[in-house]
Design an enzyme around this catalytic site. Structure first.
Site, PDB file in Angstrom:
ATOM      1  NE  ARG A   1      32.396  33.891  38.893  1.00 35.52           N
ATOM      2  CZ  ARG A   1      33.658  34.098  39.449  1.00 35.52           C
ATOM      3  NH1 ARG A   1      34.196  33.011  40.288  1.00 35.52           N
ATOM      4  NH2 ARG A   1      34.198  35.271  39.646  1.00 35.52           N
TER       5      ARG A   1
ATOM      6  NE  ARG B   1      39.072  37.795  46.130  1.00 38.43           N
ATOM      7  CZ  ARG B   1      38.684  37.866  44.888  1.00 38.43           C
ATOM      8  NH1 ARG B   1      37.977  36.439  44.584  1.00 38.43           N
ATOM      9  NH2 ARG B   1      38.699  38.580  43.961  1.00 38.43           N
TER      10      ARG B   1
ATOM     11  CE  LYS C   1      36.727  37.333  35.479  1.00 36.43           C
ATOM     12  NZ  LYS C   1      36.363  37.878  36.870  1.00 36.43           N
ATOM     13  CG  ASN C   2      38.975  40.651  36.231  1.00 32.10           C
ATOM     14  OD1 ASN C   2      37.836  40.445  36.377  1.00 32.10           O
ATOM     15  ND2 ASN C   2      39.987  40.047  36.831  1.00 32.10           N
TER      16      ASN C   2
ATOM     17  CB  CYS D   1      36.388  34.209  47.984  1.00 31.28           C
ATOM     18  SG  CYS D   1      36.856  34.011  46.592  1.00 31.28           S
TER      19      CYS D   1
ATOM     20  CG  ASP E   1      43.406  36.733  37.964  1.00 29.44           C
ATOM     21  OD1 ASP E   1      43.168  36.244  39.172  1.00 29.44           O
ATOM     22  OD2 ASP E   1      42.977  37.744  37.468  1.00 29.44           O
TER      23      ASP E   1
HETATM   24  N1  EPU Z   1      43.229  42.961  49.851  1.00 31.28           N
HETATM   25  C1  EPU Z   1      43.159  43.403  51.228  1.00 31.28           C
HETATM   26  N2  EPU Z   1      42.230  44.293  51.758  1.00 31.28           N
HETATM   27  C2  EPU Z   1      41.343  44.963  50.584  1.00 31.28           C
HETATM   28  C3  EPU Z   1      41.262  44.202  49.459  1.00 31.28           C
HETATM   29  C4  EPU Z   1      42.440  43.419  48.910  1.00 31.28           C
HETATM   30  O1  EPU Z   1      44.053  42.763  51.970  1.00 31.28           O
HETATM   31  O2  EPU Z   1      40.583  45.649  50.986  1.00 31.28           O
HETATM   32  C5  EPU Z   1      44.239  41.907  49.541  1.00 31.28           C
HETATM   33  C6  EPU Z   1      43.607  40.708  48.907  1.00 31.28           C
HETATM   34  O3  EPU Z   1      43.150  39.536  50.161  1.00 31.28           O
HETATM   35  C7  EPU Z   1      44.771  40.237  48.267  1.00 31.28           C
HETATM   36  C8  EPU Z   1      45.377  41.456  47.575  1.00 31.28           C
HETATM   37  O4  EPU Z   1      44.984  42.542  48.437  1.00 31.28           O
HETATM   38  O5  EPU Z   1      45.727  39.498  48.845  1.00 31.28           O
HETATM   39  C9  EPU Z   1      45.056  41.875  46.339  1.00 31.28           C
HETATM   40  O6  EPU Z   1      43.748  41.706  45.975  1.00 31.28           O
HETATM   41  P1  EPU Z   1      42.930  42.710  45.158  1.00 31.28           P
HETATM   42  O7  EPU Z   1      42.142  43.697  45.885  1.00 31.28           O
HETATM   43  O8  EPU Z   1      43.758  43.347  44.145  1.00 31.28           O
HETATM   44  O9  EPU Z   1      41.817  41.751  44.214  1.00 31.28           O
HETATM   45  P2  EPU Z   1      40.496  42.027  43.883  1.00 31.28           P
HETATM   46  O10 EPU Z   1      40.070  43.490  43.366  1.00 31.28           O
HETATM   47  O11 EPU Z   1      39.442  41.617  44.890  1.00 31.28           O
HETATM   48  C10 EPU Z   1      41.108  41.739  41.261  1.00 31.28           C
HETATM   49  C11 EPU Z   1      40.488  40.536  40.212  1.00 31.28           C
HETATM   50  C12 EPU Z   1      41.096  39.336  40.543  1.00 31.28           C
HETATM   51  C13 EPU Z   1      42.471  39.220  40.284  1.00 31.28           C
HETATM   52  C14 EPU Z   1      42.913  40.226  41.569  1.00 31.28           C
HETATM   53  C15 EPU Z   1      44.572  40.578  41.759  1.00 31.28           C
HETATM   54  C16 EPU Z   1      38.352  41.567  39.643  1.00 31.28           C
HETATM   55  C17 EPU Z   1      36.891  41.413  39.601  1.00 31.28           C
HETATM   56  N3  EPU Z   1      38.871  40.546  40.040  1.00 31.28           N
HETATM   57  O12 EPU Z   1      40.488  41.044  42.637  1.00 31.28           O
HETATM   58  O13 EPU Z   1      40.430  38.413  39.680  1.00 31.28           O
HETATM   59  O14 EPU Z   1      42.843  37.969  41.004  1.00 31.28           O
HETATM   60  O15 EPU Z   1      42.466  41.602  41.236  1.00 31.28           O
HETATM   61  O16 EPU Z   1      44.925  40.879  40.601  1.00 31.28           O
HETATM   62  O17 EPU Z   1      38.722  42.302  38.800  1.00 31.28           O
HETATM   63  C18 EPU Z   1      39.799  36.363  38.469  1.00 31.28           C
HETATM   64  O18 EPU Z   1      39.425  36.847  37.585  1.00 31.28           O
HETATM   65  O19 EPU Z   1      39.692  35.219  38.489  1.00 31.28           O
HETATM   66  C19 EPU Z   1      40.006  37.116  39.972  1.00 31.28           C
HETATM   67  C20 EPU Z   1      40.157  36.423  40.970  1.00 31.28           C
END
Ligand code: EPU
Length: 420
Positions: free
Chosen positions: A399, A121, A22-23, A116, A307
């Site tokens: 989802r 996030r 998915k991701n 969220c 995850d």
């Molecule tokens: N963060 C920041 N600033 C930003 C973005 C992120 O501080 O601008 C922080 C977040 O709050 C968190 C950390 O950085 O503490 C990592 O977040 P990341 O940005 O890596 O997460 P994401 O890209 O929003 C994706 C996956 C998540 C998965 C995370 C971590 C997708 C669509 N989502 O989220 O998947 O948990 O990476 O591996 O790819 C799930 O599938 O259930 C899911 C939540």
């Protein structure tokens, strides 16, 4: 609204082919907006978030058709630049269109995702990275309002307080494919999904190096083109099914599961007594002993994935001894804890960790799903519980898992979907 009814106590046995990630699929579908052409994306899991991404692409003018796990996208009519609140609020990952829209049209208007269940996030790193490519970005009326007719390569450190960001790395990397000159992302996320997006972009004509490491280099090109691409297997679906085998004392072969994507998770499974056999075409998981306790701390890849935290916690509820599970990525990702306690788990939360004292068995009752992986944890608990478990609000699990109940039933679980 639907719920799952689970009669616990049946061991999972057999073979299951792991679905596509998915991701990976979400940002790859969004990245088709980088050019006007046709794409064929294979091994796409057909689940609710993918259907939401389909709607986002369609609102922007692309046409999308889905046949089993193959998605065809035609972006030749995609002239829109606005991703509306109505869609983004259903799925945060809609913000993956930000980078591609900005790079192709020089303009993007993308709703802020809002709250969220698993934490605050923020998206500050996405914005910081795109600004460094010389995009002009402001937040107005709940929208990210971005202009960037002349994106330029830059050197960017993208790490936040909790480590690298998958989403920010992908958004900036994607936009940089069409920026003038060289972009270097330091502190890049190394998750296999980031690598998959980079490999897809390279197949479209991008020049990306270093994916899978902390430093990604993107040399901007003038134009990209369509391609055919196959998405990698979903390591989180594979891990969830492996835990299904472990918690139900079963034996399952996960066809397509990749050791290199699952190493830290497999090591933890071994530590609690699960037998793992890595084979050429997948991974076999077998559990016929007492579950041992362990401690877990989530971390960016290649560390233990956030995850998988909720699902592993469900297993540790039945371990021999005390376990501590610490969540270092998303501060509120503990929605499953009180529900597991309702099933008889001896578990308590203390700030960013939970303490679990293993019990001999869990009991079926009615529990409430609250986010995607927390729902998966409750389903796993239900597989092992004595009696009947009702998991309500299962739209959360839809989802991220394609037909999970059918796949578990094929492995011998007694699980049915019923209207609430
Ligand atoms: N963060 C920041 N600033 C930003 C973005 C992120 O501080 O601008 C922080 C977040 O709050 C968190 C950390 O950085 O503490 C990592 O977040 P990341 O940005 O890596 O997460 P994401 O890209 O929003 C994706 C996956 C998540 C998965 C995370 C971590 C997708 C669509 N989502 O989220 O998947 O948990 O990476 O591996 O790819 C799930 O599938 O259930 C899911 C939540």
């Amino acid at each position: 609204m639907y719920k799952f009814i689970i009669e616990g106590g049946k061991s999972l046995k057999g073979k299951v082919k792991v679905k596509g990630s998915k991701n990976s699929a979400l940002p790859i579908l969004a990245a088709t907006l980088l050019c006007e052409d046709e794409f064929v994306i294979d091994n796409v899991p057909i689940l609710r978030d993918i259907l939401t991404m389909q709607k986002v692409l369609e609102v922007l003018g692309a046409s999308v058709s889905i046949e089993s796990n193959r998605v065809k996208v035609d972006t030749r009519g995609a002239v829109g630049y606005e991703a509306p609140y109505e869609l983004v609020r259903q799925m945060r990952a809609s913000y993956y269109v930000l980078g591609p829209l900005l790079a192709r049209h020089g303009r993007a208007l993308v709703s802020l995702p809002g709250g969220c269940a698993i934490g605050t996030r923020p998206i500050n790193l996405h914005i910081l990275g795109l600004k460094r490519l010389k995009a002009d970005i402001s937040i107005t009326h709940g929208y990210i309002d971005a202009y960037g007719n002349k994106l330029r390569g830059s050197c960017i450190f993208l790490e936040g307080p909790n480590g690298p960001s998958v989403g920010a790395t992908v958004n900036v990397m994607t936009a940089a494919t069409l920026a003038k000159g060289l972009t270097i992302i330091e502190g890049a996320a190394m998750e296999p999904e980031v690598t998959d997006v980079a490999n897809f972009l390279n197949k479209c004509g991008a020049k990306i190096k270093g994916q899978g490491t902390r430093r990604i280099e993107i040399r901007g090109v003038k134009k990209l083109h369509g391609c055919e691409y196959e998405i990698i297997p979903d390591r989180i679906e594979a891990g969830t099914l492996a835990l299904g085998a472990a918690i139900s004392r079963g034996e399952v072969f996960l066809e397509g599961a990749r050791q290199d994507h699952l190493q830290s998770f497999l090591d933890k499974l071994r530590e609690v007594g699960v037998d793992i056999f890595v084979e050429k075409d997948g991974i076999a998981v077998k559990m016929d002993k007492d579950i041992l306790s362990t401690d877990i701390e989530t971390a960016p890849f290649p560390g233990f994935p956030t995850d998988m935290q909720a699902q592993f916690t469900a297993l540790l509820c039945l371990a021999n001894g005390v376990s501590i599970v610490r969540e270092k990525i998303f501060e509120e990702r503990f929605m499953h804890v009180m529900e597991l306690a309702r099933m008889g788990a001896d578990i308590r939360r203390e700030s960013d960790y939970v303490v679990i004292k293993g019990v001999p068995c869990l009991y079926g009752t009615t529990v409430m799903a609250s986010d995607l992986r927390a729902s998966a944890a409750l389903v796993l608990a239900g597989l092992s519980a004595s009696g009947t478990t009702e998991v309500r609000r299962i739209y959360h699990i839809d989802r991220g898992y394609e037909n999970i109940e059918e796949r578990l039933r094929k492995l011998g679980a007694q699980i049915w979907r019923q209207e609430e």
